[in-house]
Design a protein around this motif. Structure first.
Motif, PDB file in Angstrom:
ATOM      1  N   MET A   1       0.850  -1.199   0.000  1.00 22.67           N
ATOM      2  CA  MET A   1       0.000   0.000   0.000  1.00 22.67           C
ATOM      3  C   MET A   1       0.886   1.250   0.000  1.00 22.67           C
ATOM      4  SD  MET A   1      -3.194   1.173   0.126  1.00 22.67           S
ATOM      5  CE  MET A   1      -4.198  -0.185   0.782  1.00 22.67           C
ATOM      6  N   ILE A   2       0.680   2.133  -0.976  1.00 17.73           N
ATOM      7  CA  ILE A   2       1.402   3.402  -1.040  1.00 17.73           C
ATOM      8  C   ILE A   2       0.564   4.445  -0.311  1.00 17.73           C
ATOM      9  CG2 ILE A   2       2.426   5.148  -2.544  1.00 17.73           C
ATOM     10  CD1 ILE A   2       2.204   3.027  -4.823  1.00 17.73           C
ATOM     11  N   THR A   3       1.144   5.118   0.657  1.00 14.59           N
ATOM     12  CA  THR A   3       0.379   6.146   1.357  1.00 14.59           C
ATOM     13  C   THR A   3       0.681   7.534   0.803  1.00 14.59           C
ATOM     14  OG1 THR A   3      -0.136   7.155   3.488  1.00 14.59           O
ATOM     15  CG2 THR A   3       2.118   6.348   3.191  1.00 14.59           C
ATOM     16  N   PHE A   4      -0.384   8.264   0.522  1.00 14.05           N
ATOM     17  CA  PHE A   4      -0.279   9.660   0.118  1.00 14.05           C
ATOM     18  C   PHE A   4      -0.808  10.566   1.226  1.00 14.05           C
ATOM     19  CE2 PHE A   4      -0.203   7.443  -3.956  1.00 14.05           C
ATOM     20  CZ  PHE A   4       0.822   8.109  -4.615  1.00 14.05           C
ATOM     21  N   GLU A 310      -7.838   2.642  -2.463  1.00 13.80           N
ATOM     22  CA  GLU A 310      -7.312   1.550  -1.641  1.00 13.80           C
ATOM     23  C   GLU A 310      -7.295   0.229  -2.412  1.00 13.80           C
ATOM     24  OE1 GLU A 310      -9.306   1.331   2.091  1.00 13.80           O
ATOM     25  OE2 GLU A 310      -8.502   3.244   2.807  1.00 13.80           O
ATOM     26  N   LYS A 311      -8.287   0.029  -3.247  1.00  9.32           N
ATOM     27  CA  LYS A 311      -8.321  -1.181  -4.072  1.00  9.32           C
ATOM     28  C   LYS A 311      -7.161  -1.205  -5.066  1.00  9.32           C
ATOM     29  CE  LYS A 311     -13.309  -2.044  -3.845  1.00  9.32           C
ATOM     30  NZ  LYS A 311     -14.579  -2.143  -4.614  1.00  9.32           N
ATOM     31  N   GLU A 312      -6.663  -0.016  -5.408  1.00 10.86           N
ATOM     32  CA  GLU A 312      -5.531   0.104  -6.328  1.00 10.86           C
ATOM     33  C   GLU A 312      -4.195   0.174  -5.589  1.00 10.86           C
ATOM     34  OE1 GLU A 312      -5.711  -0.030  -9.643  1.00 10.86           O
ATOM     35  OE2 GLU A 312      -7.896  -0.330  -9.496  1.00 10.86           O
ATOM     36  N   GLY A 313      -4.251  -0.021  -4.263  1.00 12.60           N
ATOM     37  CA  GLY A 313      -3.021  -0.022  -3.476  1.00 12.60           C
ATOM     38  C   GLY A 313      -2.530   1.350  -3.073  1.00 12.60           C
ATOM     39  N   MET A 314      -3.453   2.328  -2.985  1.00 14.89           N
ATOM     40  CA  MET A 314      -3.069   3.683  -2.605  1.00 14.89           C
ATOM     41  C   MET A 314      -3.966   4.189  -1.481  1.00 14.89           C
ATOM     42  SD  MET A 314      -2.424   5.435  -6.356  1.00 14.89           S
ATOM     43  CE  MET A 314      -3.985   4.801  -6.991  1.00 14.89           C
ATOM     44  N   GLN A 315      -3.349   4.786  -0.491  1.00 10.41           N
ATOM     45  CA  GLN A 315      -4.098   5.360   0.626  1.00 10.41           C
ATOM     46  C   GLN A 315      -4.065   6.875   0.530  1.00 10.41           C
ATOM     47  OE1 GLN A 315      -2.294   5.196   4.555  1.00 10.41           O
ATOM     48  NE2 GLN A 315      -4.285   4.833   5.486  1.00 10.41           N
ATOM     49  N   PHE A 328     -10.435  15.040   0.786  1.00  8.12           N
ATOM     50  CA  PHE A 328      -9.289  14.196   1.101  1.00  8.12           C
ATOM     51  C   PHE A 328      -8.031  14.943   0.683  1.00  8.12           C
ATOM     52  CE2 PHE A 328     -10.440  12.825  -3.201  1.00  8.12           C
ATOM     53  CZ  PHE A 328      -9.227  12.691  -3.849  1.00  8.12           C
ATOM     54  N   ARG A 329      -6.897  14.524   1.214  1.00  2.21           N
ATOM     55  CA  ARG A 329      -5.648  15.239   0.972  1.00  2.21           C
ATOM     56  C   ARG A 329      -4.597  14.310   0.362  1.00  2.21           C
ATOM     57  NH1 ARG A 329      -4.233  17.168   6.751  1.00  2.21           N
ATOM     58  NH2 ARG A 329      -5.141  15.114   7.167  1.00  2.21           N
ATOM     59  N   ILE A 330      -3.798  14.880  -0.511  1.00  3.71           N
ATOM     60  CA  ILE A 330      -2.714  14.143  -1.165  1.00  3.71           C
ATOM     61  C   ILE A 330      -1.390  14.824  -0.827  1.00  3.71           C
ATOM     62  CG2 ILE A 330      -1.689  13.485  -3.372  1.00  3.71           C
ATOM     63  CD1 ILE A 330      -4.513  13.411  -4.549  1.00  3.71           C
ATOM     64  N   ALA A 331      -0.487  14.058  -0.242  1.00  4.84           N
ATOM     65  CA  ALA A 331       0.840  14.588   0.065  1.00  4.84           C
ATOM     66  C   ALA A 331       1.690  14.615  -1.196  1.00  4.84           C
ATOM     67  CB  ALA A 331       1.509  13.726   1.130  1.00  4.84           C
ATOM     68  N   ASP A 339       7.427   6.780 -10.104  1.00  4.59           N
ATOM     69  CA  ASP A 339       6.479   5.723 -10.475  1.00  4.59           C
ATOM     70  C   ASP A 339       5.215   5.790  -9.622  1.00  4.59           C
ATOM     71  OD1 ASP A 339       8.167   4.780 -12.413  1.00  4.59           O
ATOM     72  OD2 ASP A 339       8.973   3.135 -11.205  1.00  4.59           O
ATOM     73  N   GLU A 340       5.376   6.060  -8.340  1.00  2.00           N
ATOM     74  CA  GLU A 340       4.212   6.170  -7.451  1.00  2.00           C
ATOM     75  C   GLU A 340       3.363   7.377  -7.806  1.00  2.00           C
ATOM     76  OE1 GLU A 340       6.316   4.055  -3.553  1.00  2.00           O
ATOM     77  OE2 GLU A 340       6.394   6.234  -3.828  1.00  2.00           O
TER      78      GLU A 340
END
Length: 351
Positions: A1-4, A310-315, A328-331, A339-340
């Motif tokens: 899971m990649i967190t943003f 989240e289903k795509e592996g991103m938080q 929602f917020r994106i860092a 790539d991320e």
């Protein structure tokens, strides 16, 4: 899971190597009064100055968090009262904390779309420190370097203290424009939480000595006394300082990172602007943060976007405080790889 999420945020991929090296080098057992630690402190201060363009005569201090710096500033620097310029929840928390120590504390709250009007800004003589939340993580706004400098030039006899918790090490800051700067390492520094950074100018150090506040666990005079010998006033997060040191060595100078962050934000802004479903929380480019993107929409839709990510592996980072249900917020932090970032943009375009 990649967190943003905008903090605690994604750490640099090299962290596992740093941790293993710290173990093998005995850093985890290093005494904070030893030559090993003092050399580490001194080298880290030199790296901060070189990589972030901090003036040579400013001093780097270590605390437990950015929040602790609120108390240090209020108790050890402010003599009469502080005046706070803010737009969101974290700026308000700093204000409220200062008010607990000094009821005379006052403020001006900015609209998220409105820059501070320095020409018409009137701050009474009784306020000897101006507190500015440069990057407001909760609503994705910022105060530009130029405005901080203008405020300082208009009030040369007042201390200027700046919260850069979500921007230090991400964008280039004009450290000469203010006397006190602080941050935490779990955002743009790309490190685990648990270490605060406080940077003070000679003017701030002089003000601390003039006020003469002492005797507390985190009295600035006590911190400075130890820092003069590259030591800390309490047993510090030695591992956190080591990780900061290693991280700084591997990072380019801040102007290069600044360029990458700003270019990525342009891509992100264009992606949101072209979307029929997504809207930028802050419309004014002059008040919009370069390191945190806020996206707004109806509550059901915001929830659906986060679940799909989240289903795509991103938080995605949740909205903060009153904005939580509808945003929602994106860092946009340096530790996120190309790539991320491209995966994020692809998702936002297709959603």
């Amino acid at each position: 899971m990649i967190t943003f999420a905008p903090g605690p945020s994604k750490v640099y991929d090299q962290l596992s190597t740093y941790l293993q090296d710290a173990f093998e080098q005995g850093i985890l057992s290093a005494n904070h009064r030893s030559a090993v630690f003092m050399n580490l402190y001194q080298e880290t201060e030199t790296l901060i100055k070189e990589k972030l363009h901090v003036p040579e005569d400013y001093k780097l201090l270590f605390t437990s968090s950015a929040t602790e710096n609120w108390e240090i500033i209020a108790q050890s620097i402010v003599e009469n009262a502080s005046f706070h310029i803010y737009s969101g929840s974290f700026g308000k928390k700093w204000l409220n904390f200062a008010q607990h120590l000094n009821p005379e504390t006052a403020s001006i709250k900015l609209d998220t779309e409105t820059e501070v009007d320095v020409a018409s800004l009137e701050i009474d003589e009784k306020f000897d420190l101006i507190a500015i939340t440069q990057n407001e993580t909760s609503n994705a706004t910022e105060v530009r370097n130029e405005l901080i400098r203008e405020i300082g030039e208009k009030y040369p006899n007042k201390m200027i203290a700046v919260d850069t918790t979500s921007s230090m090490a991400g964008i280039e800051l004009d450290f000469t424009a203010a006397d006190i700067w602080y941050a935490s390492v779990q955002k743009c520094f790309g490190l685990p939480a648990g270490l605060g950074i406080l940077i003070v100018s000679p003017k701030a150090i002089e003000k601390c000595h003039s006020k003469g506040e002492s005797g507390r666990y985190n009295s600035l005079s006590f911190i400075l006394e130890n820092a003069a010998n590259y030591q800390t006033h309490y047993t510090p997060n030695v591992l956190g300082i080591y990780l900061l040191n290693r991280n700084l060595k591997d990072r380019p100078e801040i102007q290069e990172t600044d360029g990458i962050i700003r270019e990525r934000m342009k891509v992100l802004e264009n992606t949101i602007a072209q979307s029929e479903k997504l809207t930028m929380l802050v419309q004014n480019p002059n008040t919009r943060s370069k390191t945190v993107m806020g996206i707004s929409g109806k509550e059901d839709f915001i929830s659906a976007v986060k679940k799909a990510a989240e289903k795509e592996g991103m938080q995605m980072g949740s909205g903060y405080g009153p904005l939580k249900p509808t945003s929602f917020r994106i860092a946009n932090f340096p530790a996120i790889t190309d790539d991320e970032f491209e995966k994020l943009i692809k998702f936002l375009k297709e959603y």
